[in-house]
Motif scaffolding. Structure first.
Motif, mmCIF file in Angstrom:
data_model
loop_
_atom_site.group_PDB
_atom_site.id
_atom_site.type_symbol
_atom_site.label_atom_id
_atom_site.label_comp_id
_atom_site.label_asym_id
_atom_site.label_seq_id
_atom_site.Cartn_x
_atom_site.Cartn_y
_atom_site.Cartn_z
ATOM 1 N N ASN A 1 0.825 -1.213 0.000
ATOM 2 C CA ASN A 1 0.000 0.000 0.000
ATOM 3 C C ASN A 1 0.859 1.264 0.000
ATOM 4 O O ASN A 1 0.558 2.243 0.696
ATOM 5 C CB ASN A 1 -0.950 0.012 1.209
ATOM 6 C CG ASN A 1 -1.911 -1.151 1.192
ATOM 7 O OD1 ASN A 1 -2.474 -1.493 0.165
ATOM 8 N ND2 ASN A 1 -2.096 -1.780 2.348
ATOM 9 N N GLU B 1 -8.835 11.737 2.245
ATOM 10 C CA GLU B 1 -9.818 10.797 1.704
ATOM 11 C C GLU B 1 -9.675 9.435 2.394
ATOM 12 O O GLU B 1 -8.571 8.970 2.669
ATOM 13 C CB GLU B 1 -9.595 10.637 0.206
ATOM 14 C CG GLU B 1 -10.485 9.600 -0.458
ATOM 15 C CD GLU B 1 -10.144 9.394 -1.930
ATOM 16 O OE1 GLU B 1 -10.901 8.698 -2.609
ATOM 17 O OE2 GLU B 1 -9.107 9.930 -2.377
ATOM 18 N N LYS B 2 -10.803 8.783 2.660
ATOM 19 C CA LYS B 2 -10.813 7.443 3.223
ATOM 20 C C LYS B 2 -10.784 6.409 2.096
ATOM 21 O O LYS B 2 -11.500 6.545 1.100
ATOM 22 C CB LYS B 2 -12.062 7.225 4.073
ATOM 23 C CG LYS B 2 -12.114 8.061 5.350
ATOM 24 C CD LYS B 2 -11.385 7.373 6.482
ATOM 25 C CE LYS B 2 -11.621 8.093 7.803
ATOM 26 N NZ LYS B 2 -10.981 7.391 8.938
ATOM 27 N N VAL B 3 -9.939 5.405 2.267
ATOM 28 C CA VAL B 3 -9.847 4.333 1.278
ATOM 29 C C VAL B 3 -9.896 2.991 2.000
ATOM 30 O O VAL B 3 -9.600 2.900 3.193
ATOM 31 C CB VAL B 3 -8.540 4.429 0.453
ATOM 32 C CG1 VAL B 3 -8.520 5.689 -0.385
ATOM 33 C CG2 VAL B 3 -7.314 4.360 1.365
ATOM 34 N N GLN B 4 -10.288 1.954 1.272
ATOM 35 C CA GLN B 4 -10.286 0.601 1.817
ATOM 36 C C GLN B 4 -9.127 -0.179 1.214
ATOM 37 O O GLN B 4 -8.977 -0.234 -0.014
ATOM 38 C CB GLN B 4 -11.608 -0.110 1.536
ATOM 39 C CG GLN B 4 -12.778 0.465 2.306
ATOM 40 C CD GLN B 4 -14.030 -0.378 2.193
ATOM 41 O OE1 GLN B 4 -14.078 -1.363 1.483
ATOM 42 N NE2 GLN B 4 -15.078 0.017 2.920
ATOM 43 N N LEU C 1 -9.259 -6.351 5.515
ATOM 44 C CA LEU C 1 -9.663 -5.120 4.847
ATOM 45 C C LEU C 1 -9.996 -4.064 5.899
ATOM 46 O O LEU C 1 -10.819 -4.301 6.783
ATOM 47 C CB LEU C 1 -10.875 -5.379 3.957
ATOM 48 C CG LEU C 1 -11.314 -4.245 3.020
ATOM 49 C CD1 LEU C 1 -10.254 -3.991 1.954
ATOM 50 C CD2 LEU C 1 -12.647 -4.588 2.365
ATOM 51 N N GLU D 1 -10.472 0.408 6.635
ATOM 52 C CA GLU D 1 -10.678 1.725 6.047
ATOM 53 C C GLU D 1 -9.808 2.712 6.810
ATOM 54 O O GLU D 1 -9.806 2.740 8.035
ATOM 55 C CB GLU D 1 -12.143 2.129 6.147
ATOM 56 C CG GLU D 1 -12.462 3.444 5.430
ATOM 57 C CD GLU D 1 -13.953 3.728 5.369
ATOM 58 O OE1 GLU D 1 -14.592 3.298 4.394
ATOM 59 O OE2 GLU D 1 -14.461 4.367 6.305
ATOM 60 N N GLU E 1 -7.388 6.709 6.254
ATOM 61 C CA GLU E 1 -7.061 7.840 5.391
ATOM 62 C C GLU E 1 -5.945 7.436 4.436
ATOM 63 O O GLU E 1 -5.020 6.724 4.819
ATOM 64 C CB GLU E 1 -6.626 9.049 6.220
ATOM 65 C CG GLU E 1 -7.780 9.748 6.914
ATOM 66 C CD GLU E 1 -7.391 11.117 7.447
ATOM 67 O OE1 GLU E 1 -6.301 11.605 7.092
ATOM 68 O OE2 GLU E 1 -8.177 11.684 8.219
ATOM 69 N N ILE F 1 -2.219 5.016 6.032
ATOM 70 C CA ILE F 1 -2.551 3.591 5.960
ATOM 71 C C ILE F 1 -1.548 2.807 6.799
ATOM 72 O O ILE F 1 -0.337 2.965 6.641
ATOM 73 C CB ILE F 1 -2.506 3.101 4.498
ATOM 74 C CG1 ILE F 1 -3.559 3.835 3.663
ATOM 75 C CG2 ILE F 1 -2.736 1.598 4.428
ATOM 76 C CD1 ILE F 1 -3.466 3.558 2.186
ATOM 77 N N SER G 1 -7.977 3.959 11.858
ATOM 78 C CA SER G 1 -8.358 2.834 11.007
ATOM 79 C C SER G 1 -9.578 2.129 11.598
ATOM 80 O O SER G 1 -9.695 2.003 12.818
ATOM 81 C CB SER G 1 -7.208 1.835 10.877
ATOM 82 O OG SER G 1 -6.085 2.414 10.263
ATOM 83 N N THR G 2 -10.463 1.655 10.735
ATOM 84 C CA THR G 2 -11.638 0.906 11.168
ATOM 85 C C THR G 2 -11.791 -0.349 10.326
ATOM 86 O O THR G 2 -11.305 -0.407 9.186
ATOM 87 C CB THR G 2 -12.926 1.749 11.047
ATOM 88 O OG1 THR G 2 -13.054 2.206 9.682
ATOM 89 C CG2 THR G 2 -12.882 2.956 11.977
ATOM 90 N N ALA H 1 -13.274 -3.048 7.850
ATOM 91 C CA ALA H 1 -14.144 -3.011 6.677
ATOM 92 C C ALA H 1 -14.610 -4.423 6.335
ATOM 93 O O ALA H 1 -15.000 -4.693 5.203
ATOM 94 C CB ALA H 1 -13.412 -2.377 5.494
#
Length: 206
Positions: A57, A98-101, A126, A128, A130, A134, A162-163, A165
């Protein structure tokens, strides 16, 4: 996660022949896309790209000749199946905040009790987060876990920001008893018996 700056060139030639010529020059054909913009076809320096993509990533700051720049994450990396060099890279454009997975690797830490077999059901999860923050990995402690213990996604401690997903009840680590020598021997004998039984069938099919 620190940004890795990479100088890129605009690409106007396409097709297998053009890609081969690019790779002969130790460069990598790539495409940038996302946020509703038209795909941007570029060429990346081979060595710098290889080093950057060693980090999962990796957050890349792609500076295209002419002054245009894009913040991007690797979406798909195609490698030569034999030699392992990078053949092509798809990059997705992201924005700060921006939030990304993304899939983040799970790293086990510590040791379970003796005679326990620790099975990692998911080597990555997985999450989520910013785009500019990451996590490189998720640390999962298995120290002292007893046989029969299980760790689910909801049991993991994620880095701040982080959360999850994925479903919280997703099984991540399963601790079972190590098979005995007798069990292993029985499994081996069972496999040999199955192979022997299959031979006449195969012969009949011929």
């Amino acid at each position: 996660m620190a940004e890795v700056k990479i100088q890129a060139e605009s690409r106007t030639e396409f097709g297998k022949g053009a890609a081969r010529r690019i790779r002969r020059d130790n460069k990598v054909p790539a495409v940038l896309y996302g946020h509703g913009s038209d795909p941007v076809h570029i060429t990346l320096p081979g060595h710098d790209t290889m080093l950057a993509l060693k980090t999962a990533n990796a957050l890349l700051l792609i500076e295209v000749e002419g002054g245009e720049s894009h913040l991007a994450l690797p979406k798909q990396v195609q490698r030569d199946p034999i030699k392992g060099f990078i053949e092509h890279v798809d990059l997705v454009i992201v924005r700060r905040g921006e939030k990304v997975q993304v899939e983040v690797a799970v790293h086990l830490e510590g040791e379970a009790v003796s005679d326990a077999l620790v099975v990692t059901e998911h080597a990555s999860i997985l999450v989520e987060a910013e785009a500019t923050d990451i996590p490189t990995h998720i640390v999962v402690s298995i120290e002292g876990l007893e046989i029969g213990a299980q760790l689910h996604a909801s049991d993991l401690t994620l880095p701040a920001g982080s959360t999850l997903a994925i479903e919280p009840d997703t099984l991540i680590v399963n601790v079972t008893a190590q098979p005995t020598a007798e069990q292993l021997e029985a499994d081996t004998e069972g496999g040999e018996s199955a192979d022997a039984a299959a031979e006449p069938v195969a012969a009949a099919a011929e």
